[in-house]
Design a protein around this motif. Structure first.
Motif, PDB file in Angstrom:
ATOM      1  N   PRO B 260     -74.385 -52.490  63.513  1.00  0.00           N
ATOM      2  CA  PRO B 260     -75.026 -53.686  64.263  1.00  0.00           C
ATOM      3  C   PRO B 260     -74.008 -54.782  64.691  1.00  0.00           C
ATOM      4  O   PRO B 260     -74.258 -55.438  65.689  1.00  0.00           O
ATOM      5  N   TYR B 460     -79.227 -55.773  67.766  1.00  0.00           N
ATOM      6  CA  TYR B 460     -78.698 -56.092  66.413  1.00  0.00           C
ATOM      7  C   TYR B 460     -79.685 -55.681  65.475  1.00  0.00           C
ATOM      8  O   TYR B 460     -79.349 -54.973  64.545  1.00  0.00           O
ATOM      9  N   GLU B 464     -79.694 -52.518  62.887  1.00  0.00           N
ATOM     10  CA  GLU B 464     -79.525 -52.822  61.491  1.00  0.00           C
ATOM     11  C   GLU B 464     -80.599 -52.073  60.790  1.00  0.00           C
ATOM     12  O   GLU B 464     -80.686 -51.479  59.645  1.00  0.00           O
TER      13      GLU B 464
END
Lengths: 293, 471
Positions: B260, B460, B464
């Motif tokens: 990420p 991101y 994740e």
């Protein structure tokens, strides 16, 4: 004794169909439910039982929620518009004094015999931002500021697709209503006009009640049709774009199953969609229930 | 009467049971039939052990080949050459545009073909599924062995970087699981005639690219368009850009590690910034977002846009499409951020592999080795008009490929750096596909509804989520 014999005979008669039905419908459908409890790639290897995890995840999956919302929107808007239009067209054709009746009937029914893929391609050119007829017409009429990338904007894409679905299905339901209207006894209308009812009152007080059972069936048909046809139309016209704004539940399911090799999750989507449409069908059935006496 | 009915009923139950058994039998039979074509099963019967070369236990090889842009004639030719070179061997070739869907049930039923060739962009997801399930045979030893032509190890003949790429070593463990077949070169394309007439040089840096906006306005064209509803084509720009800015390390972070933090890096923001800039400064052709690949490419060829990303198959793909007068395909590669560097390109490789459930792995490996003989490379040029990922292949097959395609391969051979990169498999149990999330956002960016930072933030979160399932 008589009764027992009778049911034995009935059982004997339905046996072949029952067997085939179980093999080709009951078994696959129950497998969908079963597989939705697993995490699997659809290739037989590495199947892990995850219980209801797929379902729990589903309701936090933004893309799925968008696709469900879009499907719901289409299921609501398309049947309402296309069935209303179909009723109006059918009554105009059936009671109006139009000489070109047969021509109109053919023209309206025409989209129903086209392949869905062809319809999708056709309309993607009608909406084409630079050479499509919609934008060209607007420009021609001096409404240039209203030209748009119809399939490329979040705000218009679903309505654009809904319009295609309406265009595709209206003629089909119109023909069903026409057939129904032929069965309504003419005397009712004669009596009504003697009583001074105008054609609008005749339509609402005679035609619609007499067609009610057909309308109920077409509502269910239409909801189901939207579910299936929207998959093809969306795949061909927008591939779910822009940014999932036109994603429907079935395109998302397909993507998960076949592009993402995420079969178990895709089956969970299938189960939810299945329940969703059953519930919708039941609701519409309940709402439209009437005593015919 | 009643007992008669009872008996009858029992009989019915028996019949239906029989019917079910018969059904299950026939499905197995038909499956085998489609697997080995009828003629080949006759061969099997007539083949006596005395006439085989005894080199391989199983003399029958099932090959499943995707029939797409490259056709299937190459595989037919390779089959007969292979059978000639290995007397007694029978190759059962099955080729079809939907081969992925056709072999899926065979694989599930444990009756997989021995060699599978599927298009890199195949929709059936068979390759992806097999990679996920770790159901491919490790074929590193093929490339460590002497070539059949006897001119060195096979791995030395393959284009540099191909075997190490994610296409061939999907797990990044140094082991090769998929063999490279044809490769393709991707980047930006322009109209050569127009550029010559107007005295425009193909841009090698992004600044030069943006600077062409003035020229584009003067010519009443847009600078850029892309395959709107298939935004995945933009990886042809994004992957080289990331490599250019952050090197292999950044590329691995993005494509394989699903880290990420990559999306918080300068590299990511600057690479995504290309698209933001195109959107904000009106460089994008109007309506692009709603067009599919054919429509946008046609717009480009008709002179509505100066550049479009695509691969070396472009000229062949659009052979019938309308175009502006004098249109000639020109390959510009992908601009870089650094003026000292030449432009770059993206390369991708088609894959041929052996599934673990194959019952004839040895012969399948021999078949793959045979694919890398010079004769086969030429056959491939002749019949498939493809360029195999083998050194010097472009020149060997020059007569058979389009001029623009040859030029793009030649540009790469002459020093234009070809990055190869593809999104690695996500771990089991991940319900999102990072690649489609990445490119789905483009529509919002291009419509001005999203900034590069917001885009990176979405990525991101997605990475994740992938990361949480990685060990």
């Amino acid at each position: 004794m008589e009764k027992k014999q009778r049911s034995g005979f009935i059982l004997f008669c339905i046996m072949p169909t029952l067997v085939i039905f179980s093999i080709f419908v009951v078994y696959p459908v129950s497998m969908v439910f079963y597989k939705s409890l697993f995490q699997s790639s659809g290739f037989g290897g590495n199947e892990i039982f995850v219980g209801f995890e797929n379902f729990i995840y589903l309701f936090s999956d933004k893309t799925f929620l968008i696709s469900l919302k879009n499907t719901g929107f289409l299921m609501l808007v398309v049947p309402v518009i296309s069935l209303t239009l179909a009723l109006i067209f059918a009554s105009v054709l059936s009671f109006g004094q139009l000489r070109e009746k047969a021509v109109y009937r053919t023209i309206f029914f025409f989209p129903s015999i086209l392949s869905f893929v062809v319809i999708g391609i056709l309309w993607s050119f009608i909406y084409h931002p630079n050479m499509g007829i919609v934008n060209d017409l607007l420009t021609f009429m001096g409404l240039e500021e209203f030209t748009m990338t119809w399939l490329g904007e979040r705000s218009t894409v679903l309505w654009a697709i809904a319009l295609v679905l309406v265009w595709q299905s209206t003629g089909y339901y119109m023909v069903m209503y026409l057939a129904g209207m032929d069965g309504v006894p003419k005397e009712l209308y004669e009596a009504a006009s003697i009583d001074g009812a105008n054609s609008f009152v005749q339509f609402t007080k005679i035609t619609i009640p007499m067609l009610w059972e057909i309308i109920r069936v077409t509502i269910i048909f239409s909801i189901n049709g939207v579910l299936n046809i929207s998959f093809v139309i969306v795949t061909v016209m927008t591939a779910g774009g822009p940014n999932n704004a036109s994603e429907v539940a079935l395109t998302y399911m397909y993507e998960q199953a076949f592009n993402n090799a995420n079969f178990g999750y895709a089956m969970a989507i299938a189960v939810v969609v299945f329940s969703f449409s059953i519930i919708l069908a039941l609701i519409s059935n309940r709402l439209t229930e009437r005593d015919i006496q | 009467m009643n007992s008669f009915l009872k008996k009858f009923f029992m009989l019915m139950v028996l019949f239906s049971l029989l019917f079910i058994v018969a059904c299950s039998n026939t499905t197995q039979e038909t499956q085998q039939e489609t697997d080995n074509e009828p003629e080949s099963s006759e061969d099997e019967d007539s083949q006596e052990p005395e006439e085989d070369t005894a080199e391989f236990e199983n003399m029958e090889l099932d090959v499943a080949a995707f029939e797409g842009g490259y056709g299937s004639a190459f595989w037919d030719a390779l089959k007969s050459k292979f059978e000639e070179a290995y007397p007694g061997v029978t190759v059962n070739l099955e080729s079809n545009p939907n081969i992925g869907d056709m072999i899926r049930p065979q694989i599930v039923g444990g009756n997989a073909p021995d060699v599978i060739y599927l298009n890199q962009t195949d929709q059936s997801g068979v390759t992806q599924g097999l990679i996920k399930d770790q159901a491919l045979v490790d074929i590193t030893d093929i490339f460590e062995s002497e070539s059949i032509d006897g001119d060195g190890l096979i791995k030395d003949k393959i284009l540099p970087g191909a075997l190490e790429s994610i296409f061939m070593s999907p797990y990044g463990d140094g082991k090769v699981y998929l063999a490279p077949y044809n490769y393709t070169i991707m980047g930006l394309w322009y109209n050569n005639t127009l550029f010559e007439e107007e005295g425009i040089e193909a841009p090698t840096t992004w600044d030069e690219f943006y600077a062409l906006q003035d020229k584009a306005e003067e010519l009443d064209r847009s600078l850029f368009t892309y395959q709107g509803t298939n935004p995945g084509y933009l990886e042809e720009i994004l992957i080289p850009a990331v490599y250019n800015l952050g090197g292999q390390e950044a590329l691995d972070q993005m494509l394989i590690d699903y880290d990420p933090e990559f999306w918080n890096s300068e590299t990511a923001l600057e690479a995504l910034g290309i698209f933001e800039k195109i959107a904000n400064e009106g460089m994008l052709m109007d309506g692009t977002v709603a067009l599919n690949h054919t429509q946008s490419q046609t717009e480009f060829m008709q002179g509505n846009s100066m550049f479009v990303p695509n691969g070396n198959w472009f000229e062949g793909e659009m052979a019938e499409a309308p175009r502006e007068d004098g249109f000639i395909f020109g390959f510009a590669g992908v601009p870089t951020f650094d003026s000292s560097e030449d432009s770059m390109a993206l390369a991708s490789f088609e894959q041929v592999y052996i599934p673990k459930s194959s019952d004839n792995i040895e012969l399948a490996k021999e078949f793959l080795k045979f694919m890398y003989t010079e004769e086969a490379v030429k056959l491939n040029g002749e019949h498939a008009e493809g360029v195999m990922a083998v050194q010097g292949a472009a020149d060997l097959v020059q007569d058979h490929i389009t001029e623009s395609s040859y030029e793009s391969f030649k540009a790469v051979e002459e020093g234009m750096y070809a990055v190869s990169g593809n999104f690695g498999p996500v771990p089991e149990g991940v319900n999102i596909e990072p690649r489609s999330i990445l490119f789905d956002q483009v529509a919002d960016v291009m419509n001005g509804d999203m900034s590069a930072e917001e885009w990176a933030a979405i990525m991101y979160d997605a990475y994740e989520e992938v990361q949480s399932k990685m060990e």
